[in-house]
Design a protein around this motif. Structure first.
Motif, mmCIF file in Angstrom:
data_model
loop_
_atom_site.group_PDB
_atom_site.id
_atom_site.type_symbol
_atom_site.label_atom_id
_atom_site.label_comp_id
_atom_site.label_asym_id
_atom_site.label_seq_id
_atom_site.Cartn_x
_atom_site.Cartn_y
_atom_site.Cartn_z
ATOM 1 N N LYS A 1 -21.025 4.056 -43.605
ATOM 2 C CA LYS A 1 -22.338 3.508 -43.942
ATOM 3 C C LYS A 1 -22.674 2.299 -43.081
ATOM 4 C CE LYS A 1 -25.335 2.436 -47.795
ATOM 5 N NZ LYS A 1 -25.513 2.459 -49.266
ATOM 6 N N GLU B 1 -25.984 1.708 -40.764
ATOM 7 C CA GLU B 1 -26.912 0.620 -41.026
ATOM 8 C C GLU B 1 -27.196 -0.223 -39.787
ATOM 9 O OE1 GLU B 1 -28.728 0.180 -43.892
ATOM 10 O OE2 GLU B 1 -27.853 2.152 -44.205
ATOM 11 N N ARG C 1 -30.294 0.485 -37.531
ATOM 12 C CA ARG C 1 -31.668 0.204 -37.932
ATOM 13 C C ARG C 1 -32.414 -0.643 -36.912
ATOM 14 N NH1 ARG C 1 -30.438 -1.487 -44.106
ATOM 15 N NH2 ARG C 1 -32.359 -2.690 -43.811
ATOM 16 N N SER D 1 -29.287 5.102 -46.566
ATOM 17 C CA SER D 1 -30.176 4.161 -47.240
ATOM 18 C C SER D 1 -31.637 4.511 -46.987
ATOM 19 C CB SER D 1 -29.890 2.740 -46.761
ATOM 20 O OG SER D 1 -30.268 2.586 -45.400
ATOM 21 N N LEU E 1 -32.990 3.314 -43.581
ATOM 22 C CA LEU E 1 -32.576 4.149 -42.451
ATOM 23 C C LEU E 1 -33.392 5.433 -42.406
ATOM 24 C CD1 LEU E 1 -30.662 4.793 -40.096
ATOM 25 C CD2 LEU E 1 -29.096 5.805 -41.760
#
Length: 516
Positions: A314, A318, A321, A380, A383
């Motif tokens: 994860k 992230e 982004r 997320s 994203l």
């Protein structure tokens, strides 16, 4: 006696000048000191250089030697200073006249036998040498084709120390490498599988055409074996060719990363990078103790394909982004801040659930709702908002698999995409503020978005209903407008209509599923 030579060091994908100053004194005990914030690879060059000089037949008198790499407050790493250090020692010992060295930029690693071996980052060094008005650039023979891309710079490919000394003393003539202007860039097309080989999946192929035409990010969702990876691997076959400026950017990044094979020059194919899902965040976006470009920068001006997206760490996802939004990666350390280009088309693929068969009517899904929710939560919302298109790729029925009817070829798709990209380039040329920036619909924002994505009254009504019903964010709203602009461009229509908006909304599968 003091000798000064011009070298270069890398900071990100750019080079800065380094002056190698050597002071040789016959007074005091023989010694060797190297100062100027040099790392271990530079310091170890002392042993390589003295062995290379000895094995090449040059005899140096014992002396007190001090070497300074200026500016002394900026870190230098790598082995590219071997060649310059060797020539400075030869000049200080009277074997080469300092005047003969004046004006040259020098880079190269030495083997113990005195032969020159290639180094990374030659292209940005060559750009710096031209900017500094250098008399010429002396590099290992294998690096010469890469350096010769730069016009207006005399590049000399050297095989060994003996050849370099003979050339600088005027005892041997070397011809400067001819500028390696690209041939056939407009016709360059990677050797890749063709879309005509894909059975069925017309909706997915349409989505790929839209994504490639506007440089939109794309996510495939579907069960195992539905063809997600196969579709992604064929995307390079439909992308427009690199312009010369784009090819120069890509080559620079690959040069710094050591991915240019010796003897090769300009990279003329758009990159297609497909890292494994176990990659770290540093491997994906770059950085490290000695910062280097990551996969997102190595895919600059091309495609970054992330297969099994939900299996990536994860944290690694992230950190994507910022580059997805800004088109570059910024890496900050206590001593420096570097920026790497990262203008990519992101293509990702994932299963709809942990077992993979939630949307496959031929298999029973064994996942619980909680397991599915946990699996999806690895991605997320911020994203997913940055991925313009979410496309479902269903399992292919047997009749389509067995069909003999050829599908749409890559050449046909590529022709339409090139035409659409050309239209965008002409439209947005005045909007491009950055050098070598070729804008696409995916780059639209602010005033340009309002100007080129105007909607009629019925279009506003339709989109308002879609935003309210699906609970879309402001970023998702912007992306729908961008996709609609691309769909209209493919249809060769100036005004965005409801059918274009409807197709754009249909490309946001995950937004629709949130309301189910």
């Amino acid at each position: 006696m003091i000798v000064s030579l011009a070298c270069a060091a890398l900071a990100g994908v750019e080079a800065f000048r380094v002056d190698l100053e050597l002071d040789l004194s016959r007074q005091g005990m023989p010694s060797f000191s190297l100062v100027g914030l040099a790392d271990n690879a530079v310091r170890e060059g002392r042993e390589r250089v003295f062995s290379a000089l000895r094995n090449a037949g040059f005899k140096l008198a014992s002396a007190k030697i001090t070497v300074n790499l200026s500016p002394a407050d900026r870190r230098k790493d790598g082995s590219a200073y071997d060649f310059a250090l060797a020539l400075a020692l030869l000049s200080a010992n009277g074997i080469i006249s300092p005047e003969n060295l004046r004006g040259y930029f020098i880079a190269g690693e030495l083997s113990l036998s005195g032969d020159l071996t290639p180094v990374n980052g030659i292209l940005p060094m060559a750009v710096l040498a031209r900017k500094e008005g250098a008399r010429g650039l002396l590099v290992p023979f294998q690096n010469a084709p890469e350096a010769a891309i730069v016009e207006g710079l005399a590049v000399y490919g050297i095989h060994n120390l003996k050849e370099a000394v003979d050339f600088l003393n005027g005892e041997k003539e070397l011809k400067a490498w001819a500028t390696q202007m690209p041939v056939g860039l407009e016709n360059a097309m990677p050797f890749a599988p063709d879309f005509s080989e894909v059975k069925g999946q017309e909706h997915a192929k349409r989505a790929i055409e839209i994504a490639a035409a506007g440089s939109h990010n794309l996510l495939f969702l579907g069960p195992p074996g539905s063809g997600k990876t196969m579709l992604a691997q064929r995307i390079p076959s439909i992308l427009p060719p690199l312009t010369f400026d784009e090819a120069l950017e890509v080559t620079t990044i690959h040069s710094v990363s050591g991915l240019i094979q010796p003897g090769f020059g300009l990279v003329i194919e758009r990159p297609f990078r497909s890292p494994h899902h176990t990659i770290s965040d540093i491997g994906l976006v770059g950085g490290g103790a000695y910062p280097r470009p990551g996969e997102v920068s190595l895919a600059h001006r091309g495609v970054l394909f992330l297969d099994e997206l939900a299996e990536f760490k994860k944290q690694a996802l992230e950190v994507l982004r910022q580059p997805l939004e800004d088109g570059h990666v910024t890496i900050t350390r206590s001593s420096q801040s570097l920026s790497y280009p990262a203008r990519i088309m992101l293509v990702a693929a994932m299963n709809p659930c942990p077992c993979g068969y939630m949307t496959d009517p031929r298999h029973n899904c064994t996942c619980t709702p909680i397991a599915i929710q946990r699996y999806r939560s690895r991605l997320s919302g911020p994203l997913l908002d940055r991925i313009d298109m979410h496309i479902e790729v269903p399992a292919v029925p047997y009749d389509e698999l067995a069909s003999k009817k050829p599908g749409l070829s890559s050449a046909e798709m590529r022709e339409r995409i090139i035409k659409t990209r050309k239209l965008q380039k002409e439209r947005y040329t005045k909007q491009a503020s950055a050098k070598n920036f070729n804008p696409t619909n995916a780059d639209l924002s602010g005033h340009a978005l309002e100007k080129y994505c105007k909607l009629e009254a019925d279009g506003h009504k339709f989109l308002k209903q879609a935003v309210q019903t699906l609970g879309l964010s402001a970023r998702a709203y912007t992306r729908i407008l961008r996709i609609s602009r691309t769909i209209a461009d493919l249809a060769e229509v100036d005004q965005i209509k409801i059918e274009h908006l409807a197709e754009a909304v249909s490309c946001r599968t995950l937004d629709r599923e949130r309301m189910i």
